[in-house]
Write a protein that holds these residues in place. Structure first.
Motif, PDB file in Angstrom:
ATOM      1  N   ALA A 156      -4.375  45.649 -66.754  1.00 16.55           N
ATOM      2  CA  ALA A 156      -2.967  45.354 -66.479  1.00 16.55           C
ATOM      3  C   ALA A 156      -2.186  46.589 -66.025  1.00 16.55           C
ATOM      4  O   ALA A 156      -1.151  46.471 -65.379  1.00 16.55           O
ATOM      5  N   GLN A 157      -2.679  47.797 -66.338  1.00 10.53           N
ATOM      6  CA  GLN A 157      -2.017  49.036 -65.916  1.00 10.53           C
ATOM      7  C   GLN A 157      -2.547  49.545 -64.578  1.00 10.53           C
ATOM      8  O   GLN A 157      -2.165  50.614 -64.117  1.00 10.53           O
ATOM      9  N   GLY A 158      -3.476  48.782 -63.978  1.00 12.30           N
ATOM     10  CA  GLY A 158      -4.023  49.176 -62.689  1.00 12.30           C
ATOM     11  C   GLY A 158      -5.188  50.133 -62.764  1.00 12.30           C
ATOM     12  O   GLY A 158      -5.641  50.660 -61.736  1.00 12.30           O
ATOM     13  N   ARG A 159      -5.716  50.383 -63.957  1.00 12.79           N
ATOM     14  CA  ARG A 159      -6.851  51.290 -64.107  1.00 12.79           C
ATOM     15  C   ARG A 159      -8.142  50.561 -63.742  1.00 12.79           C
ATOM     16  O   ARG A 159      -8.386  49.450 -64.181  1.00 12.79           O
ATOM     17  N   TYR A 160      -8.994  51.229 -62.979  1.00 13.21           N
ATOM     18  CA  TYR A 160     -10.239  50.621 -62.511  1.00 13.21           C
ATOM     19  C   TYR A 160     -11.335  50.713 -63.566  1.00 13.21           C
ATOM     20  O   TYR A 160     -11.425  51.696 -64.314  1.00 13.21           O
ATOM     21  N   VAL A 161     -12.174  49.685 -63.581  1.00 11.61           N
ATOM     22  CA  VAL A 161     -13.362  49.681 -64.433  1.00 11.61           C
ATOM     23  C   VAL A 161     -14.559  49.998 -63.543  1.00 11.61           C
ATOM     24  O   VAL A 161     -14.748  49.347 -62.498  1.00 11.61           O
ATOM     25  N   ALA A 162     -15.358  50.967 -63.914  1.00 20.46           N
ATOM     26  CA  ALA A 162     -16.515  51.350 -63.105  1.00 20.46           C
ATOM     27  C   ALA A 162     -17.508  50.199 -63.035  1.00 20.46           C
ATOM     28  O   ALA A 162     -17.734  49.479 -64.014  1.00 20.46           O
ATOM     29  N   GLY A 163     -18.094  50.015 -61.849  1.00 20.79           N
ATOM     30  CA  GLY A 163     -19.080  48.962 -61.659  1.00 20.79           C
ATOM     31  C   GLY A 163     -20.092  49.354 -60.605  1.00 20.79           C
ATOM     32  O   GLY A 163     -19.940  50.372 -59.913  1.00 20.79           O
ATOM     33  N   GLU A 164     -21.140  48.535 -60.457  1.00 16.94           N
ATOM     34  CA  GLU A 164     -22.221  48.852 -59.524  1.00 16.94           C
ATOM     35  C   GLU A 164     -22.653  47.585 -58.798  1.00 16.94           C
ATOM     36  O   GLU A 164     -22.882  46.541 -59.427  1.00 16.94           O
ATOM     37  N   LEU A 165     -22.763  47.672 -57.475  1.00 12.45           N
ATOM     38  CA  LEU A 165     -23.195  46.561 -56.632  1.00 12.45           C
ATOM     39  C   LEU A 165     -24.571  46.880 -56.069  1.00 12.45           C
ATOM     40  O   LEU A 165     -24.801  47.978 -55.545  1.00 12.45           O
ATOM     41  N   THR A 166     -25.489  45.913 -56.170  1.00  9.81           N
ATOM     42  CA  THR A 166     -26.834  46.136 -55.639  1.00  9.81           C
ATOM     43  C   THR A 166     -26.795  46.248 -54.126  1.00  9.81           C
ATOM     44  O   THR A 166     -25.893  45.729 -53.466  1.00  9.81           O
TER      45      THR A 166
ATOM     46  N   ARG B  43     -25.777  41.201 -56.660  1.00 10.71           N
ATOM     47  CA  ARG B  43     -25.264  41.285 -58.037  1.00 10.71           C
ATOM     48  C   ARG B  43     -24.372  42.516 -58.191  1.00 10.71           C
ATOM     49  O   ARG B  43     -24.674  43.593 -57.692  1.00 10.71           O
ATOM     50  N   TRP B  44     -23.254  42.318 -58.911  1.00  6.64           N
ATOM     51  CA  TRP B  44     -22.360  43.411 -59.326  1.00  6.64           C
ATOM     52  C   TRP B  44     -22.156  43.305 -60.827  1.00  6.64           C
ATOM     53  O   TRP B  44     -22.033  42.202 -61.386  1.00  6.64           O
ATOM     54  N   HIS B  45     -22.119  44.469 -61.502  1.00  5.51           N
ATOM     55  CA  HIS B  45     -21.849  44.457 -62.944  1.00  5.51           C
ATOM     56  C   HIS B  45     -21.099  45.718 -63.330  1.00  5.51           C
ATOM     57  O   HIS B  45     -21.171  46.747 -62.643  1.00  5.51           O
ATOM     58  N   THR B  46     -20.339  45.631 -64.428  1.00 14.19           N
ATOM     59  CA  THR B  46     -19.600  46.796 -64.923  1.00 14.19           C
ATOM     60  C   THR B  46     -20.567  47.804 -65.524  1.00 14.19           C
ATOM     61  O   THR B  46     -21.584  47.434 -66.134  1.00 14.19           O
ATOM     62  N   THR B  47     -20.249  49.088 -65.352  1.00 18.13           N
ATOM     63  CA  THR B  47     -21.069  50.159 -65.925  1.00 18.13           C
ATOM     64  C   THR B  47     -20.296  50.945 -66.981  1.00 18.13           C
ATOM     65  O   THR B  47     -20.817  51.910 -67.526  1.00 18.13           O
ATOM     66  N   ALA B  48     -19.067  50.548 -67.251  1.00 15.87           N
ATOM     67  CA  ALA B  48     -18.256  51.173 -68.302  1.00 15.87           C
ATOM     68  C   ALA B  48     -17.762  50.062 -69.226  1.00 15.87           C
ATOM     69  O   ALA B  48     -17.583  48.919 -68.792  1.00 15.87           O
ATOM     70  N   PRO B  49     -17.565  50.374 -70.502  1.00 12.75           N
ATOM     71  CA  PRO B  49     -17.131  49.326 -71.438  1.00 12.75           C
ATOM     72  C   PRO B  49     -15.727  48.838 -71.149  1.00 12.75           C
ATOM     73  O   PRO B  49     -14.877  49.588 -70.666  1.00 12.75           O
ATOM     74  N   LEU B  50     -15.484  47.579 -71.438  1.00 16.88           N
ATOM     75  CA  LEU B  50     -14.152  47.009 -71.331  1.00 16.88           C
ATOM     76  C   LEU B  50     -13.338  47.404 -72.555  1.00 16.88           C
ATOM     77  O   LEU B  50     -13.890  47.731 -73.612  1.00 16.88           O
ATOM     78  N   ALA B  51     -12.042  47.364 -72.422  1.00 18.33           N
ATOM     79  CA  ALA B  51     -11.159  47.590 -73.562  1.00 18.33           C
ATOM     80  C   ALA B  51     -10.898  46.258 -74.257  1.00 18.33           C
ATOM     81  O   ALA B  51     -10.864  45.202 -73.618  1.00 18.33           O
ATOM     82  N   ALA B  52     -10.727  46.304 -75.561  1.00 22.38           N
ATOM     83  CA  ALA B  52     -10.421  45.094 -76.324  1.00 22.38           C
ATOM     84  C   ALA B  52      -8.937  44.764 -76.206  1.00 22.38           C
ATOM     85  O   ALA B  52      -8.094  45.653 -76.032  1.00 22.38           O
ATOM     86  N   GLY B  53      -8.610  43.466 -76.273  1.00 23.64           N
ATOM     87  CA  GLY B  53      -7.230  43.033 -76.229  1.00 23.64           C
ATOM     88  C   GLY B  53      -6.529  43.367 -74.925  1.00 23.64           C
ATOM     89  O   GLY B  53      -5.351  43.716 -74.919  1.00 23.64           O
ATOM     90  N   THR B  54      -7.236  43.262 -73.806  1.00 23.97           N
ATOM     91  CA  THR B  54      -6.710  43.682 -72.499  1.00 23.97           C
ATOM     92  C   THR B  54      -6.939  42.588 -71.459  1.00 23.97           C
ATOM     93  O   THR B  54      -7.919  41.857 -71.520  1.00 23.97           O
ATOM     94  N   GLN B  55      -6.023  42.482 -70.487  1.00 24.15           N
ATOM     95  CA  GLN B  55      -6.161  41.546 -69.379  1.00 24.15           C
ATOM     96  C   GLN B  55      -6.779  42.259 -68.172  1.00 24.15           C
ATOM     97  O   GLN B  55      -6.413  43.403 -67.867  1.00 24.15           O
ATOM     98  N   TYR B  56      -7.706  41.588 -67.490  1.00 23.13           N
ATOM     99  CA  TYR B  56      -8.374  42.158 -66.326  1.00 23.13           C
ATOM    100  C   TYR B  56      -8.259  41.220 -65.128  1.00 23.13           C
ATOM    101  O   TYR B  56      -8.241  39.991 -65.273  1.00 23.13           O
ATOM    102  N   THR B  57      -8.204  41.835 -63.951  1.00 24.99           N
ATOM    103  CA  THR B  57      -8.260  41.100 -62.689  1.00 24.99           C
ATOM    104  C   THR B  57      -9.486  41.589 -61.924  1.00 24.99           C
ATOM    105  O   THR B  57      -9.649  42.800 -61.719  1.00 24.99           O
ATOM    106  N   VAL B  58     -10.341  40.630 -61.506  1.00 22.58           N
ATOM    107  CA  VAL B  58     -11.567  40.957 -60.775  1.00 22.58           C
ATOM    108  C   VAL B  58     -11.445  40.364 -59.374  1.00 22.58           C
ATOM    109  O   VAL B  58     -11.314  39.150 -59.215  1.00 22.58           O
ATOM    110  N   ARG B  59     -11.463  41.219 -58.351  1.00 25.23           N
ATOM    111  CA  ARG B  59     -11.348  40.779 -56.958  1.00 25.23           C
ATOM    112  C   ARG B  59     -12.716  40.888 -56.288  1.00 25.23           C
ATOM    113  O   ARG B  59     -13.282  41.988 -56.195  1.00 25.23           O
ATOM    114  N   VAL B  60     -13.213  39.742 -55.806  1.00 30.22           N
ATOM    115  CA  VAL B  60     -14.554  39.672 -55.229  1.00 30.22           C
ATOM    116  C   VAL B  60     -14.445  39.392 -53.738  1.00 30.22           C
ATOM    117  O   VAL B  60     -13.732  38.473 -53.314  1.00 30.22           O
TER     118      VAL B  60
END
Length: 414
Positions: free
Chosen positions: A81-91, A96-113
């Motif tokens: 929600a603060q605009g901070r990116y979550v690290a991820g990796e695309l084959t 396939r794409w997946h996150t490579t860093a842990p998510l934060a608890a109690g947080t809203q995320y937007t994933v744009r594919v």
């Protein structure tokens, strides 16, 4: 799969070749597929996120996969929600794409594919999700100390954790999230006292008039398996004059300095043989107008039970600077106490009114043991700076100096 019709590129060319070998081409084309409005890629991808109002487990990675053989994923971004990116990796094949860093608890995320079909037409899909709020048993709360207010130049900042943190990587996550900002800027470091306690102090005493703001960015951050950062109330301290009381147990005098200038010299008595006052730097913990002191409290063989006035505490175990009218004849001449620093009632009242919590009380030339660094008040200043830095999960092994400060500041934020 349902989306807008695929757009294929059609080329029409006519080549004219002159008899002497000179030639020219004339070509025309339809609109490029990348200029088309993106289709809804919902039928082209699969997402392992929660359905409806359910919450995602922050301990599990997010994953987006391409469905079928007629398209691929070209890009994925995930932000909170603060605009901070979550690290991820695309084959490489876009399957396939997946996150490579842990998510934060109690947080809203937007994933744009972003996707494309076999004809190159672009697809888009925006996914949203929230992560679970950890229960209290899974939450690492932080309590900063002391209370916000004005203190002396020796006052350390403390951080008490609600759960043990043993692993060095987990300690680095915690320490990186505990922010200390000072005005003026002052070099300092956290030191792990034990698995649930950290202390922060500068290399030297705090500057007179400094302001210290302490906060935690740990909330929602994964610390270790099944443990996420919780709440922490921010802290603000201001620093008063540099008050230092130096007691020479050999000469039986205490000299009190304000900002480097001697303002009083007081005859005192310190601990007698068997009860010698601890050497080293102590920090004023608090002041009590009247304290009852008994031989039982320290296990003394000779009985005493006295009400003591103008008592300034410097250790948790009961060492004070206080009025001792019964020993005025020894003050300035001999050490007769059970470990405290005694002085006349008038001098004790002056001292009581002059010092505040966080001021420095130092004892030299006593035959007693050295002040413990931890566990009996604040003996933090008896640890040299190199050793203090060694107690940091971030600075251990990092070269001292401006470079080290910059290195710590530039570490990636979790």
């Amino acid at each position: 799969m349902s989306h807008s019709p695929r757009i294929r590129t059609v080329l029409s060319c006519t080549m004219l070749v002159a008899a002497l070998g000179a030639g020219a081409t004339a070509c025309g084309s339809s609109d490029h597929p990348l200029s088309a409005k993106p289709y809804d890629a919902a039928g082209q991808i699969a997402f392992n996120g929660p359905v409806g109002s359910q919450k995602a487990d922050p301990d599990k990675p997010l994953e987006v996969t391409a469905e079928g053989d007629d398209g691929r994923i070209t890009d994925v971004t995930a932000t909170d929600a603060q605009g901070r990116y979550v690290a991820g990796e695309l084959t490489a094949d876009g399957a396939r794409w997946h996150t490579t860093a842990p998510l934060a608890a109690g947080t809203q995320y937007t994933v744009r594919v972003s996707t494309e079909d076999e004809g190159g037409a672009p697809g888009r899909k925006v996914l949203t999700l929230g992560t679970d709020v950890p229960t209290k048993k899974k939450r690492l709360d932080v309590t900063f100390g002391p209370d916000s207010g004005k203190y002396g130049v020796g006052q350390p900042v403390t951080a008490k954790l609600s759960a043990k943190v043993e692993d060095k990587k987990a300690r680095a996550v915690v320490e990186r999230s505990l922010k200390v900002q000072t005005q003026p800027a002052t070099e300092g470091a956290w030191h792990w006292v034990d698995s649930k306690t950290l202390h922060y102090r500068p290399k030297d005493y705090w500057p007179t008039g400094a302001t210290i703001n302490v906060r935690s960015n740990l909330k929602g951050i994964k610390v270790r398996e099944r443990l996420w950062g919780g709440d922490a109330k921010p802290l603000r301290l201001t620093i008063g004059d540099r008050i230092e009381a130096v007691t020479d147990a050999g000469s039986h005098y205490m000299t009190v300095y304000r900002n480097g200038e001697a303002i009083n010299s007081i005859p005192v008595t310190t601990g007698r043989p068997g009860y010698s006052t601890r050497n080293g730097v102590k920090v004023v913990l608090g002041k009590e107008y009247a304290v009852r002191m008994t031989s039982a409290s320290i296990g003394a063989s000779d009985f005493y039970d006295k009400m003591v006035y103008y008592a300034t505490r410097v250790t948790d175990s009961g060492e004070y600077v206080h009025a001792a009218p019964w020993s005025v004849g020894s003050q300035g001449n001999a050490n007769t106490s059970h470990g405290c620093t005694g002085m006349s009632t008038d001098n004790a009242a002056w001292f009581y009114e002059t010092v505040r919590q966080g001021d420095i009380v130092k004892v030299v030339n006593s035959s007693g043991a050295d002040m413990d660094p931890f566990g009996n008040g604040f003996g933090d200043w008896n640890v040299d700076w190199k050793e203090w830095r060694g107690g940091s999960a971030l600075l251990e092994g990092v070269k001292e100096g401006p470079t080290a400060v910059d290195a710590a500041r530039l570490r990636p934020q979790v």
